[in-house]
Motif scaffolding. Structure first.
Motif, PDB file in Angstrom:
ATOM      1  N   ILE A 143       6.984   3.584 -15.039  1.00 58.61           N
ATOM      2  CA  ILE A 143       8.123   2.687 -14.968  1.00 58.61           C
ATOM      3  C   ILE A 143       8.151   1.260 -13.768  1.00 58.61           C
ATOM      4  CG2 ILE A 143      10.735   3.484 -13.912  1.00 58.61           C
ATOM      5  CD1 ILE A 143      10.237   6.323 -14.945  1.00 58.61           C
ATOM      6  N   ILE A 144       8.127   1.972 -12.979  1.00 62.81           N
ATOM      7  CA  ILE A 144       7.847   0.362 -11.835  1.00 62.81           C
ATOM      8  C   ILE A 144       7.292  -1.277 -12.515  1.00 62.81           C
ATOM      9  CG2 ILE A 144       7.179  -0.663  -9.682  1.00 62.81           C
ATOM     10  CD1 ILE A 144       9.380   1.546  -9.475  1.00 62.81           C
ATOM     11  N   SER A 145       6.163  -0.596 -13.150  1.00 66.04           N
ATOM     12  CA  SER A 145       5.708  -2.051 -14.125  1.00 66.04           C
ATOM     13  C   SER A 145       6.385  -2.085 -15.196  1.00 66.04           C
ATOM     14  CB  SER A 145       4.387  -1.358 -15.032  1.00 66.04           C
ATOM     15  OG  SER A 145       4.649  -0.728 -15.745  1.00 66.04           O
ATOM     16  N   THR A 146       7.649  -1.618 -15.719  1.00 66.21           N
ATOM     17  CA  THR A 146       8.633  -2.012 -16.523  1.00 66.21           C
ATOM     18  C   THR A 146      10.289  -2.654 -15.692  1.00 66.21           C
ATOM     19  OG1 THR A 146       9.815   0.122 -17.047  1.00 66.21           O
ATOM     20  CG2 THR A 146       7.843  -1.203 -18.876  1.00 66.21           C
ATOM     21  N   LEU A 147      10.114  -2.043 -14.680  1.00 66.74           N
ATOM     22  CA  LEU A 147      11.925  -2.186 -14.610  1.00 66.74           C
ATOM     23  C   LEU A 147      11.416  -3.639 -13.685  1.00 66.74           C
ATOM     24  CD1 LEU A 147      12.277   0.928 -11.825  1.00 66.74           C
ATOM     25  CD2 LEU A 147      13.115   0.239 -14.156  1.00 66.74           C
ATOM     26  N   SER A 148      10.778  -4.623 -13.421  1.00 69.91           N
ATOM     27  CA  SER A 148      11.158  -6.155 -12.920  1.00 69.91           C
ATOM     28  C   SER A 148      10.905  -6.712 -13.626  1.00 69.91           C
ATOM     29  CB  SER A 148       9.777  -6.517 -12.173  1.00 69.91           C
ATOM     30  OG  SER A 148       8.423  -6.224 -12.649  1.00 69.91           O
ATOM     31  N   VAL A 165       9.282  -5.528   3.679  1.00 70.87           N
ATOM     32  CA  VAL A 165       8.789  -4.272   3.549  1.00 70.87           C
ATOM     33  C   VAL A 165       7.143  -4.777   3.806  1.00 70.87           C
ATOM     34  CG1 VAL A 165       8.734  -2.459   2.554  1.00 70.87           C
ATOM     35  CG2 VAL A 165      10.850  -4.291   2.807  1.00 70.87           C
ATOM     36  N   THR A 166       6.354  -3.537   4.400  1.00 68.17           N
ATOM     37  CA  THR A 166       4.958  -3.721   4.343  1.00 68.17           C
ATOM     38  C   THR A 166       4.257  -2.172   4.022  1.00 68.17           C
ATOM     39  OG1 THR A 166       5.142  -3.034   7.053  1.00 68.17           O
ATOM     40  CG2 THR A 166       5.169  -4.916   6.472  1.00 68.17           C
ATOM     41  N   SER A 167       3.501  -2.370   3.215  1.00 62.90           N
ATOM     42  CA  SER A 167       2.797  -1.556   3.134  1.00 62.90           C
ATOM     43  C   SER A 167       2.632   0.043   3.509  1.00 62.90           C
ATOM     44  CB  SER A 167       1.487  -1.236   2.106  1.00 62.90           C
ATOM     45  OG  SER A 167       1.224  -0.411   1.524  1.00 62.90           O
ATOM     46  N   LEU A 168       3.155   1.398   3.332  1.00 64.86           N
ATOM     47  CA  LEU A 168       2.989   2.826   4.762  1.00 64.86           C
ATOM     48  C   LEU A 168       1.858   1.997   5.181  1.00 64.86           C
ATOM     49  CD1 LEU A 168       4.328   5.250   2.306  1.00 64.86           C
ATOM     50  CD2 LEU A 168       5.678   3.999   4.515  1.00 64.86           C
ATOM     51  N   ALA A 169       0.619   1.884   4.194  1.00 65.09           N
ATOM     52  CA  ALA A 169      -1.150   1.817   4.923  1.00 65.09           C
ATOM     53  C   ALA A 169      -1.301   0.841   5.611  1.00 65.09           C
ATOM     54  CB  ALA A 169      -1.710   1.908   3.394  1.00 65.09           C
ATOM     55  N   ARG A 170      -0.486  -0.095   6.029  1.00 64.76           N
ATOM     56  CA  ARG A 170      -0.897  -1.468   7.207  1.00 64.76           C
ATOM     57  C   ARG A 170      -0.674  -1.606   8.111  1.00 64.76           C
ATOM     58  NH1 ARG A 170      -0.478  -6.211   2.179  1.00 64.76           N
ATOM     59  NH2 ARG A 170      -2.445  -5.327   1.108  1.00 64.76           N
ATOM     60  N   GLU A 171       1.848  -0.937   8.420  1.00 63.87           N
ATOM     61  CA  GLU A 171       1.547  -0.729   9.496  1.00 63.87           C
ATOM     62  C   GLU A 171       2.465   0.433   9.214  1.00 63.87           C
ATOM     63  OE1 GLU A 171       4.961  -3.478  10.736  1.00 63.87           O
ATOM     64  OE2 GLU A 171       2.747  -4.624  10.193  1.00 63.87           O
ATOM     65  N   VAL A 184       6.578  -0.014  -0.887  1.00 61.79           N
ATOM     66  CA  VAL A 184       6.442   0.576   0.847  1.00 61.79           C
ATOM     67  C   VAL A 184       5.202   1.408   0.170  1.00 61.79           C
ATOM     68  CG1 VAL A 184       7.593   2.053   1.907  1.00 61.79           C
ATOM     69  CG2 VAL A 184       7.856   0.387   1.756  1.00 61.79           C
ATOM     70  N   ALA A 185       5.308   1.495  -1.258  1.00 64.71           N
ATOM     71  CA  ALA A 185       4.600   2.709  -2.106  1.00 64.71           C
ATOM     72  C   ALA A 185       3.093   2.366  -1.873  1.00 64.71           C
ATOM     73  CB  ALA A 185       4.832   3.461  -3.354  1.00 64.71           C
ATOM     74  N   ALA A 186       2.893   1.386  -2.058  1.00 63.46           N
ATOM     75  CA  ALA A 186       1.232   0.357  -2.360  1.00 63.46           C
ATOM     76  C   ALA A 186       0.639   1.198  -1.166  1.00 63.46           C
ATOM     77  CB  ALA A 186       1.354  -0.787  -2.256  1.00 63.46           C
ATOM     78  N   ILE A 187      -0.240   2.292  -1.923  1.00 54.70           N
ATOM     79  CA  ILE A 187      -1.622   2.107  -0.469  1.00 54.70           C
ATOM     80  C   ILE A 187      -3.122   1.794  -0.789  1.00 54.70           C
ATOM     81  CG2 ILE A 187      -2.700   4.184   0.553  1.00 54.70           C
ATOM     82  CD1 ILE A 187      -0.187   5.707   1.021  1.00 54.70           C
ATOM     83  N   ASP A 188      -3.134   0.900   0.200  1.00 58.64           N
ATOM     84  CA  ASP A 188      -5.157   0.251   0.064  1.00 58.64           C
ATOM     85  C   ASP A 188      -5.429   1.607   0.191  1.00 58.64           C
ATOM     86  OD1 ASP A 188      -3.153  -2.539  -0.695  1.00 58.64           O
ATOM     87  OD2 ASP A 188      -3.283  -3.082   1.564  1.00 58.64           O
ATOM     88  N   ARG A 189      -6.032   1.724  -0.632  1.00 57.15           N
ATOM     89  CA  ARG A 189      -7.441   3.045  -0.537  1.00 57.15           C
ATOM     90  C   ARG A 189      -8.769   2.491  -0.072  1.00 57.15           C
ATOM     91  NH1 ARG A 189      -6.861   6.436  -5.588  1.00 57.15           N
ATOM     92  NH2 ARG A 189      -6.405   4.290  -6.271  1.00 57.15           N
ATOM     93  N   PRO A 190      -9.763   3.030   0.753  1.00 60.74           N
ATOM     94  CA  PRO A 190     -10.991   2.080   0.727  1.00 60.74           C
ATOM     95  C   PRO A 190     -11.971   3.095  -0.589  1.00 60.74           C
ATOM     96  CG  PRO A 190     -10.252   4.486   2.485  1.00 60.74           C
ATOM     97  CD  PRO A 190      -9.175   4.221   1.677  1.00 60.74           C
ATOM     98  N   ARG A 191     -12.349   1.836  -0.805  1.00 60.40           N
ATOM     99  CA  ARG A 191     -13.384   1.754  -1.899  1.00 60.40           C
ATOM    100  C   ARG A 191     -14.974   2.597  -1.242  1.00 60.40           C
ATOM    101  NH1 ARG A 191     -10.520  -1.731  -5.997  1.00 60.40           N
ATOM    102  NH2 ARG A 191      -8.954  -2.205  -4.764  1.00 60.40           N
TER     103      ARG A 191
END
Length: 141
Positions: A3-8, A38-44, A134-141
């Motif tokens: 959904i998110i990719s089509t909404l913008s 707004v920052t990602s939840l994983a950043r701060e 906000v929901a984007a979470i940078d995961r360690p690779r």
């Protein structure tokens, strides 16, 4: 299709700017949704007031019928749909669909405009972009 990719991508040549609601008797103003601040939840960690606002957005998105409504509106020609076009695909009564649309409108995810007898809805891309950021979470690779 997510959904998110089509909404913008919604809108069209006659769609209002994301920061400006439709005009009309039933028009509603979405809350401020500047995705850049707004920052990602994983950043701060997020602040209390921001958490309250985001919880309201996520709560509105937490219903399968509302997610389907967002998708139907996004996929509709011009990114704008009449409530009369949304009841049959969902298999819900018109009052139930109107209730779900009201919840989405109050959360600032859609705007509404009365055209004669019917109310037409369109997405607020900036609000959906905010949720995505906000929901984007940078995961360690």
């Amino acid at each position: 299709m997510p959904i998110i990719s089509t909404l913008s991508d919604v809108g069209g040549p006659d769609a209002p700017a994301p920061d400006r609601p439709h005009t009309g008797a039933m028009s509603s103003s979405p809350p401020s949704t500047d995705a850049d601040c707004v920052t990602s939840l994983a950043r701060e960690p997020i602040a209390g007031p921001e958490a309250v606002e985001l919880a309201r957005l996520f709560k509105a998105l937490g219903d399968p019928s509302r997610l389907r409504l967002l998708s139907l509106i996004a996929a509709h020609e011009g990114g704008r749909a009449c409530v009369c076009d949304l009841t049959e695909p969902l298999g819900l009564s018109q009052p139930t669909v109107s209730h779900h649309l009201r919840v989405l409108r109050e959360a600032g995810l859609v705007t509404s405009e009365r055209r004669g007898t019917w109310v037409h809805y369109s997405l607020v891309p900036a609000a959906l972009d905010r949720v995505a950021v906000v929901a984007a979470i940078d995961r360690p690779r």
